[in-house]
Design a protein around this motif. Structure first.
Motif, PDB file in Angstrom:
ATOM      1  N   PRO A   1       0.832  -1.215   0.000  1.00  0.00           N
ATOM      2  CA  PRO A   1       0.000   0.000   0.000  1.00  0.00           C
ATOM      3  C   PRO A   1       0.859   1.255   0.000  1.00  0.00           C
ATOM      4  O   PRO A   1       1.952   1.292   0.581  1.00  0.00           O
ATOM      5  N   LYS A   2       0.334   2.308  -0.613  1.00  0.00           N
ATOM      6  CA  LYS A   2       1.057   3.576  -0.667  1.00  0.00           C
ATOM      7  C   LYS A   2       1.221   4.187   0.716  1.00  0.00           C
ATOM      8  O   LYS A   2       2.108   5.017   0.941  1.00  0.00           O
ATOM      9  N   SER A   3       0.390   3.775   1.655  1.00  0.00           N
ATOM     10  CA  SER A   3       0.490   4.292   3.016  1.00  0.00           C
ATOM     11  C   SER A   3       1.816   3.933   3.682  1.00  0.00           C
ATOM     12  O   SER A   3       2.127   4.440   4.759  1.00  0.00           O
ATOM     13  N   LEU A   4       2.597   3.077   3.032  1.00  0.00           N
ATOM     14  CA  LEU A   4       3.912   2.748   3.575  1.00  0.00           C
ATOM     15  C   LEU A   4       4.787   3.996   3.697  1.00  0.00           C
ATOM     16  O   LEU A   4       5.679   4.058   4.541  1.00  0.00           O
ATOM     17  N   THR A   5       4.516   4.994   2.844  1.00  0.00           N
ATOM     18  CA  THR A   5       5.236   6.268   2.960  1.00  0.00           C
ATOM     19  C   THR A   5       5.036   6.874   4.335  1.00  0.00           C
ATOM     20  O   THR A   5       5.989   7.283   5.004  1.00  0.00           O
ATOM     21  N   GLY A   6       3.787   6.933   4.782  1.00  0.00           N
ATOM     22  CA  GLY A   6       3.504   7.481   6.097  1.00  0.00           C
ATOM     23  C   GLY A   6       4.113   6.652   7.216  1.00  0.00           C
ATOM     24  O   GLY A   6       4.518   7.196   8.250  1.00  0.00           O
ATOM     25  N   VAL A   7       4.182   5.331   7.009  1.00  0.00           N
ATOM     26  CA  VAL A   7       4.794   4.468   8.023  1.00  0.00           C
ATOM     27  C   VAL A   7       6.266   4.824   8.184  1.00  0.00           C
ATOM     28  O   VAL A   7       6.769   4.965   9.313  1.00  0.00           O
ATOM     29  N   PHE A   8       6.979   4.991   7.077  1.00  0.00           N
ATOM     30  CA  PHE A   8       8.399   5.340   7.161  1.00  0.00           C
ATOM     31  C   PHE A   8       8.588   6.733   7.771  1.00  0.00           C
ATOM     32  O   PHE A   8       9.518   6.961   8.549  1.00  0.00           O
ATOM     33  N   GLN A   9       7.713   7.666   7.427  1.00  0.00           N
ATOM     34  CA  GLN A   9       7.805   9.000   8.027  1.00  0.00           C
ATOM     35  C   GLN A   9       7.608   8.928   9.534  1.00  0.00           C
ATOM     36  O   GLN A   9       8.340   9.559  10.307  1.00  0.00           O
ATOM     37  N   GLY A  10       6.623   8.155   9.958  1.00  0.00           N
ATOM     38  CA  GLY A  10       6.377   8.006  11.388  1.00  0.00           C
ATOM     39  C   GLY A  10       7.521   7.319  12.105  1.00  0.00           C
ATOM     40  O   GLY A  10       7.905   7.707  13.212  1.00  0.00           O
ATOM     41  N   LEU A  11       8.085   6.286  11.481  1.00  0.00           N
ATOM     42  CA  LEU A  11       9.225   5.597  12.083  1.00  0.00           C
ATOM     43  C   LEU A  11      10.400   6.550  12.270  1.00  0.00           C
ATOM     44  O   LEU A  11      11.071   6.536  13.312  1.00  0.00           O
ATOM     45  N   LEU A  12      10.633   7.385  11.261  1.00  0.00           N
ATOM     46  CA  LEU A  12      11.743   8.330  11.360  1.00  0.00           C
ATOM     47  C   LEU A  12      11.510   9.328  12.492  1.00  0.00           C
ATOM     48  O   LEU A  12      12.434   9.642  13.262  1.00  0.00           O
ATOM     49  N   LEU A  13      10.285   9.821  12.623  1.00  0.00           N
ATOM     50  CA  LEU A  13       9.992  10.794  13.674  1.00  0.00           C
ATOM     51  C   LEU A  13      10.151  10.176  15.057  1.00  0.00           C
ATOM     52  O   LEU A  13      10.794  10.756  15.940  1.00  0.00           O
ATOM     53  N   PHE A  14       9.585   8.985  15.265  1.00  0.00           N
ATOM     54  CA  PHE A  14       9.693   8.354  16.576  1.00  0.00           C
ATOM     55  C   PHE A  14      11.133   7.973  16.890  1.00  0.00           C
ATOM     56  O   PHE A  14      11.582   8.083  18.044  1.00  0.00           O
ATOM     57  N   ALA A  15      11.874   7.515  15.876  1.00  0.00           N
ATOM     58  CA  ALA A  15      13.281   7.194  16.098  1.00  0.00           C
ATOM     59  C   ALA A  15      14.065   8.447  16.477  1.00  0.00           C
ATOM     60  O   ALA A  15      14.945   8.410  17.348  1.00  0.00           O
ATOM     61  N   LEU A  16      13.735   9.576  15.841  1.00  0.00           N
ATOM     62  CA  LEU A  16      14.430  10.820  16.167  1.00  0.00           C
ATOM     63  C   LEU A  16      14.128  11.249  17.601  1.00  0.00           C
ATOM     64  O   LEU A  16      15.030  11.663  18.346  1.00  0.00           O
ATOM     65  N   LEU A  17      12.861  11.160  18.001  1.00  0.00           N
ATOM     66  CA  LEU A  17      12.505  11.534  19.363  1.00  0.00           C
ATOM     67  C   LEU A  17      13.232  10.660  20.379  1.00  0.00           C
ATOM     68  O   LEU A  17      13.674  11.141  21.434  1.00  0.00           O
ATOM     69  N   ALA A  18      13.358   9.369  20.070  1.00  0.00           N
ATOM     70  CA  ALA A  18      14.060   8.471  20.982  1.00  0.00           C
ATOM     71  C   ALA A  18      15.549   8.789  21.029  1.00  0.00           C
ATOM     72  O   ALA A  18      16.154   8.853  22.103  1.00  0.00           O
ATOM     73  N   CYS A  19      16.156   9.007  19.855  1.00  0.00           N
ATOM     74  CA  CYS A  19      17.592   9.268  19.806  1.00  0.00           C
ATOM     75  C   CYS A  19      17.948  10.622  20.412  1.00  0.00           C
ATOM     76  O   CYS A  19      19.069  10.806  20.912  1.00  0.00           O
ATOM     77  N   ASP A  20      17.013  11.555  20.384  1.00  0.00           N
ATOM     78  CA  ASP A  20      17.284  12.866  20.977  1.00  0.00           C
ATOM     79  C   ASP A  20      17.482  12.786  22.486  1.00  0.00           C
ATOM     80  O   ASP A  20      18.003  13.730  23.105  1.00  0.00           O
ATOM     81  N   THR A  21      17.063  11.665  23.090  1.00  0.00           N
ATOM     82  CA  THR A  21      17.312  11.482  24.517  1.00  0.00           C
ATOM     83  C   THR A  21      18.805  11.559  24.820  1.00  0.00           C
ATOM     84  O   THR A  21      19.217  12.041  25.887  1.00  0.00           O
ATOM     85  N   LEU A  22      19.626  11.101  23.865  1.00  0.00           N
ATOM     86  CA  LEU A  22      21.073  11.087  24.083  1.00  0.00           C
ATOM     87  C   LEU A  22      21.664  12.487  24.125  1.00  0.00           C
ATOM     88  O   LEU A  22      22.816  12.651  24.532  1.00  0.00           O
ATOM     89  N   MET A  23      20.903  13.495  23.700  1.00  0.00           N
ATOM     90  CA  MET A  23      21.404  14.863  23.782  1.00  0.00           C
ATOM     91  C   MET A  23      21.497  15.348  25.221  1.00  0.00           C
ATOM     92  O   MET A  23      22.403  16.094  25.584  1.00  0.00           O
ATOM     93  N   VAL A  24      20.557  14.922  26.045  1.00  0.00           N
ATOM     94  CA  VAL A  24      20.502  15.423  27.420  1.00  0.00           C
ATOM     95  C   VAL A  24      20.798  14.341  28.453  1.00  0.00           C
ATOM     96  O   VAL A  24      20.910  14.638  29.635  1.00  0.00           O
ATOM     97  N   TYR A  25      20.905  13.093  28.010  1.00  0.00           N
ATOM     98  CA  TYR A  25      21.248  12.005  28.917  1.00  0.00           C
ATOM     99  C   TYR A  25      22.388  11.192  28.306  1.00  0.00           C
ATOM    100  O   TYR A  25      22.481  11.035  27.085  1.00  0.00           O
ATOM    101  N   ARG A  26      23.234  10.654  29.149  1.00  0.00           N
ATOM    102  CA  ARG A  26      24.246   9.701  28.712  1.00  0.00           C
ATOM    103  C   ARG A  26      23.913   8.335  29.299  1.00  0.00           C
ATOM    104  O   ARG A  26      23.341   8.226  30.389  1.00  0.00           O
ATOM    105  N   ILE A  27      24.278   7.298  28.562  1.00  0.00           N
ATOM    106  CA  ILE A  27      24.026   5.937  29.025  1.00  0.00           C
ATOM    107  C   ILE A  27      25.181   5.518  29.933  1.00  0.00           C
ATOM    108  O   ILE A  27      26.346   5.544  29.516  1.00  0.00           O
ATOM    109  N   ARG A  28      24.859   5.162  31.141  1.00  0.00           N
ATOM    110  CA  ARG A  28      25.855   4.719  32.104  1.00  0.00           C
ATOM    111  C   ARG A  28      25.599   3.231  32.404  1.00  0.00           C
ATOM    112  O   ARG A  28      24.547   2.863  32.901  1.00  0.00           O
TER     113      ARG A  28
END
Length: 358
Positions: free
Chosen positions: A321-348
């Motif tokens: 389905p063409k809606s796969l475009t929206g799925v990839f966009q959503g995955l990128l946004l959620f992945a970015l929000l998760a990865c942005d945690t590393l800006m203010v936190y470090r993994i110990r």
């Protein structure tokens, strides 16, 4: 085994590396998605990330898709840096397209080519007027600009549908909900033969340069950001938070309206119910993946346009389905929000506790 430890200050390294890591995570999740759908993951990733760039014509189509995304994202960057949450760029895009289309419908066989300037200007004014509604309600009544701008998207879409199903419907169009095809003189000039790339690319790049100068080399740009982020400090310094609000909304609305005008007077060539393509919402992701920086948004707009083209190719080549475009966009946004945690936190990493003695 590990914990998140607050950093003393935000990491500059991760502010740049987080979008790259988010893209890697998106690719990995996309691979699992193709496997779950019973498709060859290598072929699926090839459709999304290689085929959109493997020929000159496809590179041109990539720029055609990236142009409205970049133009809208540039305007949204001004809003978000000013702490003004304009989520209704899609509605401003649609209204800009409607007003520009109305001007284009006035053209006849003898109309001058200079009508293109009027069409683009009409799109800008239409987008600004639509954003001004949000500005008035926020400024005078302290309404939430997120809700107001978002709800106006549906009003703009319904306005477009009313026109193409009603008074502007082409009488020679076999009852399809669309206007007549615009005259050739209204078409935005193309940059090369055999490609749909038009002067919108040049306008987008000019916008990148203008926004960089405004944000980082002018007092007005500094005042704009301070007025949004710290209104009390801005007032103390003599900056106007009200001016920051209106500047942000009018710039973002005008940019979205310009993108709409370029779209209907360029690749589409008429008004149809399919003018709302989700560019206004996707541009929000473009802005944040590009770190609200003009140069960064160039690359994120190209990436997002690859998702659009990849979704179309996945539909025709893989039967997805063409809606796969929206799925990839959503995955990128959620992945970015998760990865942005590393800006203010470090993994110990914590040593595991020794087993208790009997």
């Amino acid at each position: 085994m590990f914990k998140l430890e607050p950093r003393p200050e935000a990491s500059r390294f991760w502010s740049l590396a987080s979008p790259v890591l988010a893209l890697v995570v998106t690719v990995l999740l996309g691979t699992l998605l193709f496997v779950a759908l019973g498709k060859d993951p290598v072929r699926g990733l090839q459709v999304f990330f290689w085929e959109p760039v493997n020929s000159g014509y496809r590179l041109g189509e990539l720029m055609v898709k990236a142009t409205p995304l970049l133009i809208i994202a540039l305007g949204l960057a001004v809003c978000f840096r000013s702490n003004v949450w304009n989520i209704g760029a899609e509605g401003q895009f649609v209204l800009g397209a409607v007003v520009a289309g109305g001007v284009a419908l006035l053209a006849g066989k003898e109309t001058s080519r200079f009508i293109v300037v009027a069409i683009l200007l009409a799109g800008v004014l239409g987008g600004m007027a639509w954003a001004a509604i949000t500005g008035v309600l926020r400024d005078r009544f302290n309404a939430n600009e997120i809700l107001v701008s978002l709800m106006l998207v549906y009003v703009a879409t319904l306005t477009l549908n009313y026109l193409v199903f009603g008074p502007w419907k082409d009488p020679q169009g076999y009852n399809f909900p669309q206007t007549k095809t615009f005259e050739a003189v209204t078409q935005v000039p193309r940059l090369m033969q055999g490609s749909r790339v038009n002067i919108g690319v040049l306008l987008a790049l000019a916008g990148v340069a203008a926004l960089w100068v405004f944000l980082f080399r002018t007092r007005a740009g500094f005042a704009q950001q301070v007025g949004g982020l710290a209104p009390a400090a801005a007032r103390y310094a003599g900056f106007s938070s009200r001016k920051a609000l209106w500047t942000a909304l009018l710039v973002s609305g005008g940019a979205a309206g310009l993108a709409g005008a370029l779209e209907v007077a360029g690749p589409i060539g008429q008004l149809t119910p399919y003018v709302p393509a989700g560019y206004g919402f996707a541009a929000i992701i473009v802005a944040f993946v590009g770190r609200l920086h003009p140069v960064g948004m160039v690359f994120s707009a190209l990436l997002m346009s690859m998702f659009y083209i990849g979704g179309e190719l996945a539909q025709s080549r893989l039967g997805l389905p063409k809606s796969l475009t929206g799925v990839f966009q959503g995955l990128l946004l959620f992945a970015l929000l998760a990865c942005d945690t590393l800006m203010v936190y470090r993994i110990r990493f914590m040593p595991s506790a020794a087993p208790a003695k009997a």
